[in-house]
Scaffold this motif. Sequence first.
Motif, PDB file in Angstrom:
ATOM      1  N   ASP A   1      -6.582  -8.220  13.119  1.00 38.80           N
ATOM      2  CA  ASP A   1      -6.402  -6.945  13.815  1.00 38.80           C
ATOM      3  C   ASP A   1      -7.741  -6.276  14.110  1.00 38.80           C
TER       4      ASP A   1
ATOM      5  N   ARG B   1       0.823  -1.215   0.000  1.00 41.41           N
ATOM      6  CA  ARG B   1       0.000   0.000   0.000  1.00 41.41           C
ATOM      7  C   ARG B   1       0.856   1.264   0.000  1.00 41.41           C
TER       8      ARG B   1
ATOM      9  N   CYS C   1      -4.764  -7.851   7.717  1.00 39.57           N
ATOM     10  CA  CYS C   1      -5.505  -7.242   8.834  1.00 39.57           C
ATOM     11  C   CYS C   1      -6.651  -8.091   9.378  1.00 39.57           C
TER      12      CYS C   1
ATOM     13  N   HIS D   1      -6.637  -0.696  15.887  1.00 36.57           N
ATOM     14  CA  HIS D   1      -5.231  -0.993  15.563  1.00 36.57           C
ATOM     15  C   HIS D   1      -4.910  -0.572  14.124  1.00 36.57           C
ATOM     16  N   CYS D   2      -5.782  -0.929  13.184  1.00 35.59           N
ATOM     17  CA  CYS D   2      -5.527  -0.594  11.770  1.00 35.59           C
ATOM     18  C   CYS D   2      -5.486   0.913  11.554  1.00 35.59           C
TER      19      CYS D   2
ATOM     20  N   CYS E   1      -2.188   2.045  12.819  1.00 35.05           N
ATOM     21  CA  CYS E   1      -1.143   1.483  11.971  1.00 35.05           C
ATOM     22  C   CYS E   1      -1.023   2.276  10.674  1.00 35.05           C
ATOM     23  N   ILE E   2      -2.152   2.520  10.041  1.00 29.54           N
ATOM     24  CA  ILE E   2      -2.102   3.166   8.728  1.00 29.54           C
ATOM     25  C   ILE E   2      -1.686   4.635   8.859  1.00 29.54           C
TER      26      ILE E   2
ATOM     27  N   LYS F   1       2.037   4.705   9.168  1.00 26.82           N
ATOM     28  CA  LYS F   1       2.717   4.405   7.900  1.00 26.82           C
ATOM     29  C   LYS F   1       2.652   5.600   6.951  1.00 26.82           C
TER      30      LYS F   1
HETATM   31 FE1  FES Z   1      -4.444  -3.201   9.496  1.00 29.96          FE
HETATM   32 FE2  FES Z   1      -1.845  -2.175   9.421  1.00 29.96          FE
HETATM   33  S1  FES Z   1      -2.671  -3.868  10.621  1.00 29.96           S
HETATM   34  S2  FES Z   1      -3.679  -1.428   8.466  1.00 29.96           S
END
Ligand code: FES
Length: 347
Positions: free
Chosen positions: A314, A279, A311, A318-319, A322-323, A326
């Motif tokens: 998850d 991504r 994911c 969390h996501c 996480c995103i 990033k």
């Molecule tokens: Fe789901 Fe990174 S763990 S976006």
Amino acid sequence: MDRNLELIKKAEETHNLNKCEIVQLLQDDTYNEELFRAADRIRTEYVGDEVHLRGLIEFSNICKRNCLYCGLRASNSNVKRYRLEPDEIIELARKAVDYGYKTVVMQSGEDEYYTLDKMTYIIQEIKKLDIALTLSIGEKSFEDYKAYKEAGADRYLIRIETTDKKLYEDMDPGMSHEERIRCLKELRKLGYEVGSGCLVGLPGQTVESLADDIIFFKEIEADMIGIGPFIPNEDTPLKDAKGGDFITSLKVMAITRLLMPDINIPATTAMETLNKNGRMIALQSGANVVMPNVTEGEYRKLYALYPGKICTGDTPSHCRNCITGKIKAIGRAVSTSKGFRRQIEAL
Ligand code: FES
Ligand code: 5AD
Ligand code: SF4
């Protein structure tokens, strides 16, 4: 100068290439990095550094269709089926708002449980949350699309999957290519922001056909284009197929950006399934949208379009973190607007 470098320059300057030129770019890998960098420049220039996040609610994995590539196909008895009740869907949308999403995408198989009355209720309740709402629920009648729009839906996603009519009808038994195009045209006419896209690496798909896909996206003036590799699923008739590769998918996406400079382009989940940084690489090769999953619990795993989906173990929170991390790490920012293609919210 090499012909392909010239083509990249031409695409960057004119946003126009013919089929032969697109085929030429797809066929040769010598200048892939130049292609990705050009798409990244055009993305910066036209849609900026902000990344729009869309919270994805996978609300039913029940589907009456039988697409050969898809794990949710009706004939697959190896997947445990689920559907969320309207109030559960609305609750997930509320939580998505709490996580900071300005758009939610309601996606499902083609599940007739969700009658027009149920859909209207869900759409109206979600729209009270002051967010943009995207639907991704397949082929419906003009009247249904019209009613969803009147209830408040803003956008609709329906991939053409492939513009090759024969391949499409082989892959999607019982479905018609004309009908798919009818949906796209009617959605446009009704004033939706329209998203489409294709699979890369379907059995028998050629680079010529991928070039046709890109030209088709431009012809229908799509507002959003999602491109992902086809990933063979064990529970489907295409289990032994080769599948799509990451680089070809990325190239189709980058060329789409060059030819459609101001549209929204997601860095798709399927890309990350094939490359653990997929991504972010996509965001640096033309993409400006990510659609993190906000579905909860075991449903994430059960929405099994293809294997290796990221994911699934998850949580939505969390996501989201996480995103965001990033995106910041690559020097970009998470958008705080609803992220319409044309700045409707500013009007
Ligand atoms: Fe789901 Fe990174 S763990 S976006
Ligand atoms: N691999 C990758 N993408 C898939 N989709 C369905 N099955 C697969 C697969 N095996 C995609 C289709 C559909 C979207 C919701 O998921 O393109 O439009
Ligand atoms: Fe159903 Fe969509 Fe899967 Fe086709 S791709 S089987 S319509 S969920």
